[in-house]
Motif scaffolding. Structure first.
Motif, PDB file in Angstrom:
ATOM      1  N   ASN A  42     -22.726  -3.456 -11.035  1.00 52.95           N
ATOM      2  CA  ASN A  42     -22.069  -2.882 -12.207  1.00 52.95           C
ATOM      3  C   ASN A  42     -22.768  -1.589 -12.625  1.00 52.95           C
ATOM      4  O   ASN A  42     -22.129  -0.628 -13.063  1.00 52.95           O
ATOM      5  CB  ASN A  42     -22.092  -3.910 -13.342  1.00 52.95           C
ATOM      6  CG  ASN A  42     -20.938  -3.748 -14.304  1.00 52.95           C
ATOM      7  OD1 ASN A  42     -19.874  -3.262 -13.943  1.00 52.95           O
ATOM      8  ND2 ASN A  42     -21.151  -4.155 -15.545  1.00 52.95           N
ATOM      9  N   GLU A  43     -24.102  -1.573 -12.462  1.00 55.26           N
ATOM     10  CA  GLU A  43     -24.889  -0.397 -12.834  1.00 55.26           C
ATOM     11  C   GLU A  43     -24.485   0.816 -11.994  1.00 55.26           C
ATOM     12  O   GLU A  43     -24.406   1.941 -12.502  1.00 55.26           O
ATOM     13  CB  GLU A  43     -26.390  -0.672 -12.656  1.00 55.26           C
ATOM     14  CG  GLU A  43     -26.960  -1.684 -13.624  1.00 55.26           C
ATOM     15  CD  GLU A  43     -26.609  -3.134 -13.293  1.00 55.26           C
ATOM     16  OE1 GLU A  43     -26.140  -3.411 -12.151  1.00 55.26           O
ATOM     17  OE2 GLU A  43     -26.780  -4.000 -14.177  1.00 55.26           O
ATOM     18  N   THR A  44     -24.207   0.594 -10.704  1.00 56.72           N
ATOM     19  CA  THR A  44     -23.792   1.698  -9.828  1.00 56.72           C
ATOM     20  C   THR A  44     -22.485   2.300 -10.318  1.00 56.72           C
ATOM     21  O   THR A  44     -22.335   3.522 -10.379  1.00 56.72           O
ATOM     22  CB  THR A  44     -23.631   1.207  -8.368  1.00 56.72           C
ATOM     23  OG1 THR A  44     -24.906   0.787  -7.882  1.00 56.72           O
ATOM     24  CG2 THR A  44     -23.083   2.314  -7.475  1.00 56.72           C
ATOM     25  N   LEU A  45     -21.527   1.436 -10.672  1.00 56.63           N
ATOM     26  CA  LEU A  45     -20.230   1.938 -11.142  1.00 56.63           C
ATOM     27  C   LEU A  45     -20.398   2.799 -12.389  1.00 56.63           C
ATOM     28  O   LEU A  45     -19.825   3.884 -12.482  1.00 56.63           O
ATOM     29  CB  LEU A  45     -19.271   0.784 -11.429  1.00 56.63           C
ATOM     30  CG  LEU A  45     -18.325   0.432 -10.270  1.00 56.63           C
ATOM     31  CD1 LEU A  45     -19.100  -0.192  -9.116  1.00 56.63           C
ATOM     32  CD2 LEU A  45     -17.228  -0.506 -10.735  1.00 56.63           C
ATOM     33  N   TYR A  46     -21.186   2.315 -13.346  1.00 56.36           N
ATOM     34  CA  TYR A  46     -21.374   3.091 -14.577  1.00 56.36           C
ATOM     35  C   TYR A  46     -22.151   4.381 -14.317  1.00 56.36           C
ATOM     36  O   TYR A  46     -21.870   5.409 -14.933  1.00 56.36           O
ATOM     37  CB  TYR A  46     -22.064   2.241 -15.652  1.00 56.36           C
ATOM     38  CG  TYR A  46     -21.101   1.329 -16.379  1.00 56.36           C
ATOM     39  CD1 TYR A  46     -20.276   1.829 -17.377  1.00 56.36           C
ATOM     40  CD2 TYR A  46     -20.997  -0.014 -16.037  1.00 56.36           C
ATOM     41  CE1 TYR A  46     -19.369   1.006 -18.036  1.00 56.36           C
ATOM     42  CE2 TYR A  46     -20.094  -0.850 -16.690  1.00 56.36           C
ATOM     43  CZ  TYR A  46     -19.276  -0.326 -17.684  1.00 56.36           C
ATOM     44  OH  TYR A  46     -18.376  -1.151 -18.334  1.00 56.36           O
ATOM     45  N   ARG A  47     -23.094   4.333 -13.386  1.00 58.15           N
ATOM     46  CA  ARG A  47     -23.870   5.536 -13.069  1.00 58.15           C
ATOM     47  C   ARG A  47     -22.997   6.590 -12.375  1.00 58.15           C
ATOM     48  O   ARG A  47     -23.110   7.773 -12.660  1.00 58.15           O
ATOM     49  CB  ARG A  47     -25.069   5.160 -12.188  1.00 58.15           C
ATOM     50  CG  ARG A  47     -26.060   6.308 -11.985  1.00 58.15           C
ATOM     51  CD  ARG A  47     -27.360   5.838 -11.358  1.00 58.15           C
ATOM     52  NE  ARG A  47     -27.178   5.320 -10.008  1.00 58.15           N
ATOM     53  CZ  ARG A  47     -27.294   4.037  -9.662  1.00 58.15           C
ATOM     54  NH1 ARG A  47     -27.600   3.120 -10.580  1.00 58.15           N
ATOM     55  NH2 ARG A  47     -27.120   3.639  -8.413  1.00 58.15           N
ATOM     56  N   TRP A  48     -22.119   6.158 -11.485  1.00 54.88           N
ATOM     57  CA  TRP A  48     -21.303   7.094 -10.716  1.00 54.88           C
ATOM     58  C   TRP A  48     -20.069   7.588 -11.481  1.00 54.88           C
ATOM     59  O   TRP A  48     -19.665   8.730 -11.327  1.00 54.88           O
ATOM     60  CB  TRP A  48     -20.836   6.445  -9.411  1.00 54.88           C
ATOM     61  CG  TRP A  48     -21.914   6.286  -8.382  1.00 54.88           C
ATOM     62  CD1 TRP A  48     -23.252   6.562  -8.537  1.00 54.88           C
ATOM     63  CD2 TRP A  48     -21.763   5.806  -7.049  1.00 54.88           C
ATOM     64  NE1 TRP A  48     -23.942   6.283  -7.385  1.00 54.88           N
ATOM     65  CE2 TRP A  48     -23.055   5.813  -6.442  1.00 54.88           C
ATOM     66  CE3 TRP A  48     -20.681   5.362  -6.297  1.00 54.88           C
ATOM     67  CZ2 TRP A  48     -23.268   5.406  -5.132  1.00 54.88           C
ATOM     68  CZ3 TRP A  48     -20.893   4.948  -4.991  1.00 54.88           C
ATOM     69  CH2 TRP A  48     -22.169   4.976  -4.408  1.00 54.88           C
ATOM     70  N   TYR A  49     -19.477   6.714 -12.297  1.00 51.65           N
ATOM     71  CA  TYR A  49     -18.182   7.062 -12.912  1.00 51.65           C
ATOM     72  C   TYR A  49     -18.226   7.179 -14.434  1.00 51.65           C
ATOM     73  O   TYR A  49     -17.276   7.702 -15.022  1.00 51.65           O
ATOM     74  CB  TYR A  49     -17.122   6.032 -12.508  1.00 51.65           C
ATOM     75  CG  TYR A  49     -16.896   5.952 -11.018  1.00 51.65           C
ATOM     76  CD1 TYR A  49     -16.161   6.918 -10.342  1.00 51.65           C
ATOM     77  CD2 TYR A  49     -17.442   4.910 -10.266  1.00 51.65           C
ATOM     78  CE1 TYR A  49     -15.962   6.844  -8.975  1.00 51.65           C
ATOM     79  CE2 TYR A  49     -17.250   4.830  -8.898  1.00 51.65           C
ATOM     80  CZ  TYR A  49     -16.509   5.801  -8.256  1.00 51.65           C
ATOM     81  OH  TYR A  49     -16.318   5.727  -6.897  1.00 51.65           O
ATOM     82  N   GLY A  50     -19.277   6.675 -15.056  1.00 53.02           N
ATOM     83  CA  GLY A  50     -19.375   6.759 -16.516  1.00 53.02           C
ATOM     84  C   GLY A  50     -18.719   5.581 -17.204  1.00 53.02           C
ATOM     85  O   GLY A  50     -19.346   4.872 -17.975  1.00 53.02           O
ATOM     86  N   ASP A  51     -17.432   5.382 -16.932  1.00 54.34           N
ATOM     87  CA  ASP A  51     -16.693   4.265 -17.511  1.00 54.34           C
ATOM     88  C   ASP A  51     -15.429   4.034 -16.687  1.00 54.34           C
ATOM     89  O   ASP A  51     -15.212   4.692 -15.660  1.00 54.34           O
ATOM     90  CB  ASP A  51     -16.348   4.533 -18.990  1.00 54.34           C
ATOM     91  CG  ASP A  51     -15.573   5.835 -19.201  1.00 54.34           C
ATOM     92  OD1 ASP A  51     -15.000   6.370 -18.217  1.00 54.34           O
ATOM     93  OD2 ASP A  51     -15.517   6.320 -20.332  1.00 54.34           O
ATOM     94  N   LYS A  52     -14.592   3.099 -17.136  1.00 57.11           N
ATOM     95  CA  LYS A  52     -13.391   2.748 -16.372  1.00 57.11           C
ATOM     96  C   LYS A  52     -12.444   3.934 -16.260  1.00 57.11           C
ATOM     97  O   LYS A  52     -11.859   4.173 -15.199  1.00 57.11           O
ATOM     98  CB  LYS A  52     -12.685   1.554 -17.023  1.00 57.11           C
ATOM     99  CG  LYS A  52     -11.499   1.049 -16.210  1.00 57.11           C
ATOM    100  CD  LYS A  52     -10.989  -0.296 -16.709  1.00 57.11           C
ATOM    101  CE  LYS A  52     -10.142  -0.172 -17.916  1.00 57.11           C
ATOM    102  NZ  LYS A  52      -9.418  -1.431 -18.230  1.00 57.11           N
ATOM    103  N   ARG A  53     -12.298   4.694 -17.331  1.00 56.95           N
ATOM    104  CA  ARG A  53     -11.417   5.870 -17.279  1.00 56.95           C
ATOM    105  C   ARG A  53     -11.926   6.857 -16.235  1.00 56.95           C
ATOM    106  O   ARG A  53     -11.147   7.437 -15.477  1.00 56.95           O
ATOM    107  CB  ARG A  53     -11.326   6.533 -18.654  1.00 56.95           C
ATOM    108  CG  ARG A  53     -10.354   7.710 -18.691  1.00 56.95           C
ATOM    109  CD  ARG A  53     -10.096   8.174 -20.130  1.00 56.95           C
ATOM    110  NE  ARG A  53      -9.097   9.220 -20.156  1.00 56.95           N
ATOM    111  CZ  ARG A  53      -9.346  10.521 -20.131  1.00 56.95           C
ATOM    112  NH1 ARG A  53     -10.608  10.939 -20.082  1.00 56.95           N
ATOM    113  NH2 ARG A  53      -8.385  11.401 -20.158  1.00 56.95           N
TER     114      ARG A  53
END
Length: 200
Positions: A42-53
């Protein structure tokens, strides 16, 4: 992680997000569910994209990348604007009527928050439309096109090319067009656009 591996991992994450979007809709797709589906943290997703949008903006941007790259290359060179339009029209139409764009728009229509629709508008039309306007402006300046403004010319072109085809795909009123259908639509749109812009 090197750039090649990161790009490959990003594609896996974005494919996972798209698969969940089709099954659960935008509101039912969380960053955590995407991370689990992609076997990522989950940390990778938030680091790479910021949020779901941010994640879905990246998906829309990548879906429109071929059209955007062709436009950027053409604007950077001295290619004839009409020839560029003939080149990008099939790519643009195929992308807009393709499974991924249609699924994203169906999910956006069902998303009461409006967040996905805004992401699509920003990363899709928001990035491609200004490039088409710049191409039209060059055509007007060189005398290749006649129109009151670059925006008017861009609107003529897009309305002739796309019309109501995408919305008909989104509401299941139109099957995915064949290559022949797409080319016929492109040829008709380019012919009508030339007539509107008084080109020979």
């Amino acid at each position: 992680m090197d750039q090649g591996k990161r790009a490959q991992r990003a594609r896996q994450i974005e494919n996972a997000a798209y698969e969940l979007l089709e099954k659960r809709g935008y509101s039912g797709t969380s960053m955590l569910s995407v991370a689990r589906h992609a076997k990522a943290s989950n940390e990778t997703l938030y680091r790479w994209y910021g949020d779901k949008r941010g994640l879905f903006i990246s998906i829309v941007e990548n879906n429109a990348a071929a059209t955007r790259q062709k436009l950027e290359a053409a604007i950077g060179g001295n290619a004839d604007p009409l020839m560029v339009l003939e080149e990008i029209a099939p790519v643009l139409l195929s992308m807009l009527l393709g499974k991924k764009a249609v699924s994203l728009n169906r999910a956006a229509a069902a998303d009461e928050s409006g967040e996905l629709g805004l992401a699509i508008a920003a990363a899709g039309r928001g990035m491609v439309y200004p490039l088409i306007c710049r191409l039209m402006e060059r055509g007007i300046q060189t005398g290749a096109l006649k129109a009151t403004s670059s925006e008017t010319a861009a609107d003529w072109f897009l309305n002739l090319l796309i019309g109501d085809l995408q919305i008909r795909r989104v509401i299941h009123a139109l099957e995915i067009p064949t290559e022949q259908d797409l080319q016929q639509r492109v040829d008709t749109a380019i012919f009508a656009f030339k007539k509107l812009c008084e080109t020979s």
